[in-house]
Each structure stands twice: as C-alpha cells, then as structure tokens.
Design an enzyme around this catalytic site. Structure first.
Site, PDB file in Angstrom:
ATOM      1  NE  ARG A  10     -22.729 -24.981   4.635  1.00 41.07           N
ATOM      2  CZ  ARG A  10     -22.032 -25.605   3.182  1.00 41.07           C
ATOM      3  NH1 ARG A  10     -20.829 -26.424   2.894  1.00 41.07           N
ATOM      4  NH2 ARG A  10     -21.928 -24.510   2.419  1.00 41.07           N
ATOM      5  CD  GLN A  34       6.977 -10.051  -1.028  1.00 44.35           C
ATOM      6  OE1 GLN A  34       8.930  -9.498  -1.609  1.00 44.35           O
ATOM      7  NE2 GLN A  34       7.965  -9.085   0.157  1.00 44.35           N
ATOM      8  CG  ASN A  36       4.513  -8.498   1.673  1.00 40.78           C
ATOM      9  OD1 ASN A  36       4.751  -8.850   1.254  1.00 40.78           O
ATOM     10  ND2 ASN A  36       4.001  -7.416   0.522  1.00 40.78           N
ATOM     11  NE  ARG A  46       1.187  -1.478   9.829  1.00 39.02           N
ATOM     12  CZ  ARG A  46       2.222  -2.043  10.722  1.00 39.02           C
ATOM     13  NH1 ARG A  46       3.432  -1.596  10.137  1.00 39.02           N
ATOM     14  NH2 ARG A  46       2.073  -2.593  11.554  1.00 39.02           N
ATOM     15  CG  HIS A  49       5.501   2.854   2.572  1.00 43.80           C
ATOM     16  ND1 HIS A  49       5.149   1.947   3.743  1.00 43.80           N
ATOM     17  CD2 HIS A  49       5.875   3.549   3.493  1.00 43.80           C
ATOM     18  CE1 HIS A  49       5.168   1.782   4.755  1.00 43.80           C
ATOM     19  NE2 HIS A  49       5.959   3.229   4.631  1.00 43.80           N
ATOM     20  CE  LYS A  59       2.240  -1.467  -2.466  1.00 45.60           C
ATOM     21  NZ  LYS A  59       2.812  -1.062  -0.902  1.00 45.60           N
ATOM     22  CG  HIS A 106      -0.571   1.245  -0.267  1.00 43.59           C
ATOM     23  ND1 HIS A 106      -0.794  -0.114   0.805  1.00 43.59           N
ATOM     24  CD2 HIS A 106      -2.691   1.235   0.071  1.00 43.59           C
ATOM     25  CE1 HIS A 106      -1.774   0.517   1.922  1.00 43.59           C
ATOM     26  NE2 HIS A 106      -2.983   0.107   0.801  1.00 43.59           N
ATOM     27  CE1 TYR A 119       0.140  -3.533   2.716  1.00 42.82           C
ATOM     28  CE2 TYR A 119       0.545  -5.199   3.778  1.00 42.82           C
ATOM     29  CZ  TYR A 119       0.086  -4.007   4.131  1.00 42.82           C
ATOM     30  OH  TYR A 119       0.266  -2.734   5.068  1.00 42.82           O
ATOM     31  CD  GLU A 130       8.453  -0.021  -0.200  1.00 35.82           C
ATOM     32  OE1 GLU A 130       7.616   0.706   1.079  1.00 35.82           O
ATOM     33  OE2 GLU A 130       8.259  -0.422  -0.807  1.00 35.82           O
ATOM     34  CG  ASP A 156       5.464   5.232   8.024  1.00 33.23           C
ATOM     35  OD1 ASP A 156       6.509   4.731   6.872  1.00 33.23           O
ATOM     36  OD2 ASP A 156       4.565   4.632   7.742  1.00 33.23           O
TER      37      ASP A 156
END
Length: 173
Positions: A10, A34, A36, A46, A49, A59, A106, A119, A130, A156
């Site tokens: 399955r 949180q 994300n 990305r 940060h 994270k 990251h 995340y 941030e 960035d």
C-alpha cells in the site's frame, strides 16, 4: 536523522518527529512552535538565514517532495567551528531530516525539478530577529552544486557577507 520506514504493497509509514527520540539524539529540548512549508524550483537557493531571537531558532527540516542539498552554517562568534558549513542531502525518497540547533544559519539548494520543504521551528518568525548572509559570501565559500543553476532572491543577493554581519554585531550571541 534517518527514519525507519514501514512499508508494504500500500505504501509506507514513518514517524516524522518523536520528541523523546530526537532529544535523546541531540541532547536539548526541541519544542516546535511554528510549522513552515516552501515550494522551490530547480536551482533555487533559499538562505542563508538565521535568527537572533533571545533563544535562537532551532529547525527540523524535511523534504516532503523532491531533493535538496541542505546547508548548516556556524555563525556563532567564538565557536571553534565559526564560519564553517556542512551539507546534508535530504530527499523525499529517503525521508530523512536534519535538525539545526539554535543560533546556526540555514540554507538549501533545490536539486529536483520541484521540491516541497517543511520546517518545524522552535521560535515564531520575528522580522526584527531574522537575519541573512549572502549565499555567495567569499568567507564562507559554500560549494553549491554547479551542475544546476543558482537562483537567488533579490533579498538574499543583497544580504551582507559574514564578516559584515560580525563587524555590525548582528550574529547570534
């Protein structure tokens, strides 16, 4: 973190996050507050940060669809590994995850045509806390996958390098 998948005709099942097991492996309490999710096309980078929130922002990063190279960067002044980075391949096929401790930076590079990345984070997003470092920072000299393009956001691209952030006192304490 490499999961155990239980499969049959399955499909499969795995535990994505089990607090007791994670904390046994990492030695600190990780309590997500949180969740994300991002979608990226091939070549998208990305990051880099990080958060300067009082307790930092740990994270747990997992790829739900596709494949990425995930980068963990030590931006803690005074750390013996300050300015170094580590790359971990994450994919939905493997189902693996990486957990970054607080005060680390990251980034990721999307290797597949499309990737969905989730995340779970230990501190809510705070735009004042941030921070970003340019992914092409010569001090970090990150080895991005050169077989595919590197696509950066304007934010960035405009981010300062690691040394500028250090001099400005903008790195985690």
């Amino acid at each position: 973190m490499d999961p155990v998948r239980h499969g049959d005709d399955r499909g499969w099942f795995q535990e994505w996050f089990k607090k007791s097991e994670v904390e046994k492996q990492i030695g600190f309490s990780f309590e997500p507050v949180q969740l994300n999710v991002s979608q990226s096309q091939v070549g998208v980078v990305r990051g880099i940060h990080y958060s300067v929130a009082a307790d930092g922002q740990a994270k747990l990063v997992t790829v739900m669809s596709g494949e990425i190279d995930d980068y963990i960067i030590d931006v803690r002044p005074g750390s013996p590994t300050f300015g170094t980075w580590e790359r971990v391949r994450l994919s939905s096929v493997l189902g693996n995850s990486v957990l970054l401790g607080p005060n680390l930076a990251h980034a990721f590079h999307c290797l597949s045509d499309d990737a969905i990345v989730c995340y779970a984070v230990s501190a809510e997003y705070d735009p004042e806390a941030e921070k970003a470092i340019n992914p092409m920072c010569p001090t970090l000299n990150i080895e991005w996958n050169t077989d595919i393009p590197v696509l950066l956001s304007p934010k960035d691209q405009a981010a300062p390098n690691l040394e500028d952030q250090r001099i400005a006192g903008m790195l985690p304490r």
